[in-house]
Design a protein around this motif. Structure first.
Motif, mmCIF file in Angstrom:
data_model
loop_
_atom_site.group_PDB
_atom_site.id
_atom_site.type_symbol
_atom_site.label_atom_id
_atom_site.label_comp_id
_atom_site.label_asym_id
_atom_site.label_seq_id
_atom_site.Cartn_x
_atom_site.Cartn_y
_atom_site.Cartn_z
ATOM 1 N N ALA A 3 -64.913 -58.425 -23.586
ATOM 2 C CA ALA A 3 -65.913 -56.937 -23.102
ATOM 3 C C ALA A 3 -65.544 -55.760 -22.927
ATOM 4 O O ALA A 3 -66.257 -54.324 -23.136
ATOM 5 N N MET A 4 -64.665 -55.502 -22.809
ATOM 6 C CA MET A 4 -63.964 -54.455 -21.784
ATOM 7 C C MET A 4 -63.314 -53.130 -23.308
ATOM 8 O O MET A 4 -64.347 -51.974 -23.209
ATOM 9 N N ALA A 5 -63.040 -53.522 -24.051
ATOM 10 C CA ALA A 5 -62.961 -53.131 -25.558
ATOM 11 C C ALA A 5 -63.404 -52.887 -26.118
ATOM 12 O O ALA A 5 -64.205 -51.894 -26.440
ATOM 13 N N LEU A 6 -65.400 -54.126 -25.917
ATOM 14 C CA LEU A 6 -66.617 -53.365 -26.858
ATOM 15 C C LEU A 6 -67.213 -52.457 -25.866
ATOM 16 O O LEU A 6 -68.738 -52.024 -26.845
ATOM 17 N N ALA A 7 -67.574 -52.095 -24.277
ATOM 18 C CA ALA A 7 -67.964 -51.657 -24.202
ATOM 19 C C ALA A 7 -68.189 -50.273 -24.108
ATOM 20 O O ALA A 7 -69.630 -49.945 -24.232
ATOM 21 N N CYS A 8 -67.348 -49.864 -24.924
ATOM 22 C CA CYS A 8 -67.957 -48.047 -25.458
ATOM 23 C C CYS A 8 -67.776 -48.604 -26.848
ATOM 24 O O CYS A 8 -67.959 -47.114 -27.814
ATOM 25 N N ARG A 9 -68.645 -49.506 -27.438
ATOM 26 C CA ARG A 9 -69.115 -49.901 -28.904
ATOM 27 C C ARG A 9 -68.128 -49.073 -29.914
ATOM 28 O O ARG A 9 -68.672 -48.135 -30.592
ATOM 29 N N PRO A 10 -67.103 -49.776 -29.494
ATOM 30 C CA PRO A 10 -66.099 -48.605 -30.798
ATOM 31 C C PRO A 10 -66.417 -48.728 -32.053
ATOM 32 O O PRO A 10 -67.081 -50.223 -32.331
ATOM 33 N N LYS A 11 -65.343 -48.061 -33.377
ATOM 34 C CA LYS A 11 -65.650 -48.453 -34.407
ATOM 35 C C LYS A 11 -64.643 -49.638 -35.093
ATOM 36 O O LYS A 11 -64.620 -50.027 -35.579
ATOM 37 N N LEU A 12 -63.715 -49.543 -34.458
ATOM 38 C CA LEU A 12 -62.648 -50.318 -34.414
ATOM 39 C C LEU A 12 -62.267 -50.675 -33.459
ATOM 40 O O LEU A 12 -61.891 -50.086 -32.467
ATOM 41 N N VAL A 13 -61.756 -52.472 -33.630
ATOM 42 C CA VAL A 13 -61.231 -52.954 -32.220
ATOM 43 C C VAL A 13 -59.462 -53.780 -33.301
ATOM 44 O O VAL A 13 -59.242 -53.923 -34.029
ATOM 45 N N ILE A 14 -58.716 -53.109 -32.460
ATOM 46 C CA ILE A 14 -57.633 -53.482 -32.760
ATOM 47 C C ILE A 14 -57.111 -55.108 -32.026
ATOM 48 O O ILE A 14 -56.617 -54.907 -30.626
ATOM 49 N N ALA A 15 -57.298 -56.118 -31.950
ATOM 50 C CA ALA A 15 -57.130 -57.990 -31.414
ATOM 51 C C ALA A 15 -56.221 -58.435 -31.930
ATOM 52 O O ALA A 15 -55.205 -58.565 -33.159
ATOM 53 N N ASP A 16 -54.705 -57.861 -30.935
ATOM 54 C CA ASP A 16 -53.055 -57.840 -31.120
ATOM 55 C C ASP A 16 -52.837 -59.431 -30.122
ATOM 56 O O ASP A 16 -52.903 -59.933 -29.329
ATOM 57 N N GLU A 17 -53.033 -60.539 -31.323
ATOM 58 C CA GLU A 17 -52.398 -61.867 -30.850
ATOM 59 C C GLU A 17 -53.733 -62.644 -30.175
ATOM 60 O O GLU A 17 -53.636 -62.853 -28.540
ATOM 61 N N PRO A 18 -54.705 -62.836 -29.650
ATOM 62 C CA PRO A 18 -55.686 -62.514 -29.302
ATOM 63 C C PRO A 18 -56.216 -63.571 -29.186
ATOM 64 O O PRO A 18 -57.097 -64.461 -28.149
ATOM 65 N N THR A 19 -55.022 -64.769 -29.599
ATOM 66 C CA THR A 19 -55.511 -66.447 -29.412
ATOM 67 C C THR A 19 -54.496 -67.248 -28.933
ATOM 68 O O THR A 19 -54.001 -68.370 -29.205
ATOM 69 N N THR A 20 -53.382 -66.128 -29.166
ATOM 70 C CA THR A 20 -51.932 -67.237 -28.582
ATOM 71 C C THR A 20 -52.180 -67.546 -26.941
ATOM 72 O O THR A 20 -52.842 -67.254 -26.544
ATOM 73 N N ALA A 21 -51.300 -68.758 -26.978
ATOM 74 C CA ALA A 21 -51.457 -69.417 -26.263
ATOM 75 C C ALA A 21 -53.053 -70.156 -25.289
ATOM 76 O O ALA A 21 -53.360 -70.723 -24.683
ATOM 77 N N LEU A 22 -53.711 -70.428 -26.566
ATOM 78 C CA LEU A 22 -55.346 -70.893 -26.472
ATOM 79 C C LEU A 22 -55.412 -72.511 -26.943
ATOM 80 O O LEU A 22 -54.629 -72.276 -27.486
ATOM 81 N N ASP A 23 -56.323 -73.678 -26.709
ATOM 82 C CA ASP A 23 -56.372 -74.096 -27.023
ATOM 83 C C ASP A 23 -56.962 -74.185 -28.660
ATOM 84 O O ASP A 23 -57.642 -72.742 -28.499
ATOM 85 N N VAL A 24 -56.670 -74.909 -29.318
ATOM 86 C CA VAL A 24 -57.360 -74.857 -30.684
ATOM 87 C C VAL A 24 -59.223 -74.266 -30.336
ATOM 88 O O VAL A 24 -60.336 -73.484 -31.071
ATOM 89 N N THR A 25 -59.816 -75.247 -29.571
ATOM 90 C CA THR A 25 -61.404 -75.155 -28.631
ATOM 91 C C THR A 25 -61.647 -74.118 -28.423
ATOM 92 O O THR A 25 -62.309 -73.473 -28.892
ATOM 93 N N ILE A 26 -61.539 -73.249 -27.562
ATOM 94 C CA ILE A 26 -61.176 -71.943 -26.731
ATOM 95 C C ILE A 26 -60.715 -70.833 -28.194
ATOM 96 O O ILE A 26 -61.627 -69.402 -27.990
ATOM 97 N N GLN A 27 -60.205 -71.245 -29.130
ATOM 98 C CA GLN A 27 -59.482 -70.161 -30.234
ATOM 99 C C GLN A 27 -60.489 -70.113 -30.940
ATOM 100 O O GLN A 27 -60.912 -68.531 -31.296
ATOM 101 N N ALA A 28 -61.524 -71.667 -31.642
ATOM 102 C CA ALA A 28 -62.447 -70.660 -31.898
ATOM 103 C C ALA A 28 -63.044 -69.653 -31.395
ATOM 104 O O ALA A 28 -64.148 -69.492 -32.605
ATOM 105 N N GLN A 29 -63.622 -70.559 -30.420
ATOM 106 C CA GLN A 29 -64.544 -69.385 -29.873
ATOM 107 C C GLN A 29 -64.636 -68.004 -29.291
ATOM 108 O O GLN A 29 -65.338 -67.056 -30.141
ATOM 109 N N ILE A 30 -62.920 -67.791 -29.318
ATOM 110 C CA ILE A 30 -62.554 -66.276 -29.566
ATOM 111 C C ILE A 30 -62.870 -65.920 -30.741
ATOM 112 O O ILE A 30 -63.549 -64.987 -30.974
ATOM 113 N N LEU A 31 -62.635 -66.406 -32.243
ATOM 114 C CA LEU A 31 -62.913 -66.060 -33.731
ATOM 115 C C LEU A 31 -64.213 -65.559 -33.756
ATOM 116 O O LEU A 31 -64.673 -65.477 -33.920
ATOM 117 N N ASP A 32 -65.034 -66.531 -33.086
ATOM 118 C CA ASP A 32 -66.415 -66.974 -33.341
ATOM 119 C C ASP A 32 -67.037 -65.559 -32.824
ATOM 120 O O ASP A 32 -67.737 -64.368 -33.815
#
Ligand code: SF4
Length: 162
Positions: A3-32
């Motif tokens: 949410a913080m990353a998107l607040a400024c309406r960026p043209k590019l978001v760099i997501a560095d290992e955004p799903t590390t250490a998440l279980d597969v259900t939460i991982q799928a939600q984050i990717l969605d």
């Protein structure tokens, strides 16, 4: 964080290992969520990850790096369907294949050895100590990134005639 990353309406978001250490259900939600935000705000997402399954599912274009160097770059279908660099091939062979039945299962492959110490990197190709195709030139000359097919680039001496 997203949410913080998107607040400024960026043209590019760099997501560095955004799903590390998440279980597969939460991982799928984050990717969605990232996919949804990408379409809604018309932004690009640069995803940095070690999870090849996540790459296959979410990326359009893939850049494979080894020890700080780009070794291969291609559209996602081309990269997974026709990996050309020995490191990329090893990465793809190390993905568990749950789509195969028991009769066709094989042992998962691992890439032997370990990454070089980058304070004093070796000359030539940084993957040479772990590469089963290594030749004498590989420890002498750094391979250049060259186009091997439209939109598909690789840095390897294999098949390089120049
Ligand atoms: S340049 Fe040589 S050592 Fe490096 S990946 Fe290619 S064949 Fe292997």
């Amino acid at each position: 964080m997203i949410a913080m990353a998107l607040a400024c309406r960026p043209k590019l978001v760099i997501a560095d290992e955004p799903t590390t250490a998440l279980d597969v259900t939460i991982q799928a939600q984050i990717l969605d969520l990232l996919q949804d935000m990408k379409e809604r705000f018309g932004m690009a997402v640069m995803l940095i990850t070690h999870a090849m399954g996540v790459v296959a599912e979410t990326a359009q274009r893939v850049v494979v790096m080894y020890a700080g160097k780009v070794v291969e770059e291609a559209p996602v279908d081309e990269l997974f369907g026709n990996p050309r660099h020995p490191y990329t091939q090893g990465l793809i062979r190390s993905i568990p294949r749950i789509d195969l039945d028991a009769a066709h299962k094989t042992r998962l492959e691992a890439i032997g050895g370990s990454v070089p110490i980058l304070i004093n990197p070796p000359p030539g190709c940084r993957f040479a100590a772990r590469c089963k195709y290594a030749m004498s030139i590989c420890t002498e000359k750094e391979p250049r990134l060259r186009e091997i097919a439209p939109g598909h680039r690789m840095a390897c001496h294999l098949g390089d005639v120049s």
